[in-house]
Write an enzyme that holds these catalytic residues in place. Structure first.
Site, PDB file in Angstrom:
ATOM      1  CB  CYS A  93      36.074  60.118  34.982  1.00  0.00           C
ATOM      2  SG  CYS A  93      35.292  58.080  35.963  1.00  0.00           S
TER       3      CYS A  93
HETATM    4  C1  BEZ Z   1      37.624  56.677  39.122  1.00  0.00           C
HETATM    5  O1  BEZ Z   1      37.348  57.675  37.840  1.00  0.00           O
HETATM    6  O2  BEZ Z   1      38.661  57.335  39.745  1.00  0.00           O
HETATM    7  C2  BEZ Z   1      36.521  55.538  39.956  1.00  0.00           C
HETATM    8  C3  BEZ Z   1      35.618  55.875  39.839  1.00  0.00           C
HETATM    9  C4  BEZ Z   1      34.330  54.778  40.110  1.00  0.00           C
HETATM   10  C5  BEZ Z   1      35.575  53.704  40.579  1.00  0.00           C
HETATM   11  C6  BEZ Z   1      36.804  53.934  41.177  1.00  0.00           C
HETATM   12  C7  BEZ Z   1      36.795  55.228  40.816  1.00  0.00           C
END
Ligand code: BEZ
Length: 264
Positions: A93
């Site tokens: 994200c």
């Molecule tokens: C991420 O943004 O890296 C992420 C967010 C939630 C679950 C897995 C990865």
């Protein structure tokens, strides 16, 4: 967040129309976590966010990093992209938001307002944005919705089924990575859904907006991997004589596959 009926009585309702919260009773069954209410709600009662549907994109009121918004008022007479994130301070994200922040001028050029969503509260969003700006050397300027209780995520069906059925200890399912492209009439024109493990592609988001806007303005469709400037397709609804009058040169590969060029 308060849910708002997508239409008012003065807008010529279908006889079957019911306000959104009535159409979706999980919203009106307080007392149990939203995820469980959702699971207890039949598929027929859950949102149907169809492309181009006559009903507009569902409206909502929410807290964002730019203050309280009414989603439809926020869109106004522009296009919008609404994109969701599972959580603040997560690696994928963080890279995505940095990249979207850097594309601000590209979206502005296309008359598109950007709005993100992440399933945490405002104080967390504020400190996360500082990290995003530092990591991506940018200045994130669009609002991010605080959707800690997943109300918007459920309204827009930004939930993974497996996650929903394996609800975490808080009784809340993760939000996935959705993109909604909404036009100035508040019609959903395009959706993309990515799992939490896969980051999106900002170039593809811009490309599909270019395709939608070119199609609207020029009355054409766009082939695989099209980018502005490439040849476009004359839709089957336009006969070749009319197409020649309208577009000039037509390249007919098959009677049903005719290309022309409408510039950038
Ligand atoms: C991420 O943004 O890296 C992420 C967010 C939630 C679950 C897995 C990865």
């Amino acid at each position: 967040m308060v849910l708002v009926s997508p239409r008012t009585a003065s807008q010529g309702l279908r006889s079957s129309f019911r306000p959104y919260a009535v159409q979706n009773p999980f919203i009106q069954r307080p007392g149990t976590p939203l995820s469980r209410r959702w699971l207890a709600t039949s598929a027929a009662e859950q949102p149907r966010l169809r492309l181009g549907s006559v009903g507009p994109a569902p409206n909502f009121k929410a807290k964002t990093t730019h203050g309280d918004i009414d989603f439809h008022q926020f869109i106004g007479d522009k296009w919008a992209i609404l994109f969701s994130h599972p959580a603040d301070f997560t690696p994928v994200c963080t890279t995505e938001l940095g990249a979207f922040a850097k594309m601000k001028h590209e979206f502005e050029k296309r008359n598109v307002k950007m709005i993100g969503l992440s399933a945490n509260d405002l104080s967390s969003h504020g400190s996360w944005i500082k990290d995003i700006n530092e990591i991506s050397n940018t200045n994130l300027q669009f609002p991010i919705i605080a959707d800690a209780n997943r109300k918007v995520a459920f309204l827009y069906d930004m939930i993974d089924q497996q996650d929903l059925e394996n609800i975490d200890e808080k009784g809340i399912a993760f939000t996935i990575r959705s993109v909604f492209v909404i036009d100035p009439q508040k019609k959903i024109r395009l959706t993309m859904m990515y799992p939490a493990s896969t980051g999106r592609n900002t170039t593809e988001v811009l490309r599909v907006i270019d395709s939608l806007q070119t199609g609207d303005v020029k009355g054409v469709t766009t082939p695989i991997d099209w980018v502005p400037g490439d040849d476009v397709i004359v839709p089957p609804s336009v006969n070749t004589a009319d197409a020649k009058r309208k577009f000039g040169d037509i390249r007919e590969v098959k009677p049903y596959l005719r290309f022309t060029n409408v510039g950038e």
